[in-house]
Design an enzyme around this catalytic site. Structure first.
Site, PDB file in Angstrom:
ATOM      1  N   PRO A   1     -35.928 -32.797 -15.228  1.00 13.20           N
ATOM      2  CA  PRO A   1     -37.061 -33.601 -14.813  1.00 13.20           C
ATOM      3  C   PRO A   1     -37.585 -34.636 -15.806  1.00 13.20           C
ATOM      4  CG  PRO A   1     -37.689 -31.316 -15.324  1.00 13.20           C
ATOM      5  CD  PRO A   1     -36.374 -31.591 -15.919  1.00 13.20           C
ATOM      6  N   GLU A   2     -37.517 -35.882 -15.418  1.00 15.13           N
ATOM      7  CA  GLU A   2     -38.255 -36.939 -16.104  1.00 15.13           C
ATOM      8  C   GLU A   2     -39.226 -37.503 -15.060  1.00 15.13           C
ATOM      9  OE1 GLU A   2     -35.928 -39.686 -18.462  1.00 15.13           O
ATOM     10  OE2 GLU A   2     -34.315 -38.242 -18.636  1.00 15.13           O
TER      11      GLU A   2
END
Length: 270
Positions: free
Chosen positions: A2-3
DNA sequence: ATGGTGACCTGACCGC
DNA sequence: TGCGGTCAGGTCACCA
């Protein structure tokens, strides 16, 4: 996984399924993620979801009783189900709702966390230490140029620093530097105003593009949140060592810097 | 304050 | 097949 784009997609999914819904059951399958699971997390029952927001890589869920702050760390993921599928090994938290749907938090490496606060002050305190969100007007080339001139670290490390810009991780750092034709290990104070202008633009461009393509998320078909990350196919440089540069066909290189891998084409990026 | 390093945790993959 | 090494989307604590 996750970014910023991945978290944005998850936030949208959560909002779609759970806004104004009430938690009917909470199940905890671990003692600890990054932080200990507190009794407040075990006691989310009867709380109604009033709002769901994202700031940087954090998800903030407002209920009628308080605030839930969620971070997915390196390997966290949120699954939305409409029936109890078999638990898998790294499912740690489950919230059941009055609409019969379920949120399942899965996190192999357990670097993520769930924190609950009664008062919004503490959350604001955490979030106020973060740098601007790259997709807002606050993040512009003037801001970035000023900081790059002050610091001596390499530009890759600088744009990954969440206290300077919040939400960019290794994928989007490498991709935006490639599009900007800047070699990732350049010292930030060696960059010209023109280069910073381009970089600022490319960061916004790549994040928006990724959000549209639902990030780089991998998902099982049985889930209600079926969004799959089509952006993964659009990656030009990240983890493409041993492959060829899409522009000049020379071999893509990778070097290790402060514990992270920098991917680049030393013919296209200067 | 800034910058460098290792720690947290688990699994996948590669070469021998 | 097994073993050891390395790598992984993020942050944080600690040290100079």
């Amino acid at each position: 996984m996750p970014e910023l784009p991945e978290i944005e997609v998850i936030k949208q999914e959560l909002k779609y399924f759970f806004l104004n819904q009430t938690i009917t059951k909470t199940k905890i399958y671990t003692k600890k993620l990054k932080y200990k699971i507190t009794k407040e997390i075990k006691n989310l029952n009867n709380q109604k979801i009033k709002n769901i927001k994202r700031y940087s890589k954090y998800i903030i869920i407002t209920t009628n009783k308080g605030f839930l702050l969620i971070h997915l760390g390196m390997s966290g993921n949120i699954f939305i189900l409409n029936k109890n599928l078999t638990l898998s090994k790294h499912d740690h938290i489950e919230l059941h709702f009055n609409n019969k749907k379920i949120i399942r938090y899965n996190d192999t490496r357990k670097f993520g966390f769930w924190l609950w606060y009664k008062n919004k002050k503490k959350i604001n305190n955490i979030l106020s230490k973060l740098g601007p969100e790259p997709l807002t007007k606050e993040f512009n080339y003037k801001y970035l140029f000023k900081i790059t001139q002050k610091r001596k670290i390499c530009i890759h490390q600088l744009i990954m620093n969440k206290n300077i810009i919040s939400g960019i991780g290794n994928i989007y750092a490498n991709e935006s530097l490639f599009l900007s034709k800047i070699i990732p290990y350049r010292k930030s104070n060696s960059l010209t105003k023109k280069e910073i202008k381009i970089l600022t633009k490319k960061i916004k461009f790549i994040l928006n593009k990724s959000i549209k393509l639902k990030g780089t998320i991998k998902r099982n078909k049985k889930l209600l949140n079926k969004n799959k990350g089509l952006f993964k196919k659009k990656l030009k440089i990240y983890r493409k060592n041993k492959k060829k540069c899409p522009k000049c066909y020379k071999k893509i290189k990778v070097v290790k810097n402060y514990g992270r891998s920098l991917y680049f084409c030393d013919s296209c990026q200067k």
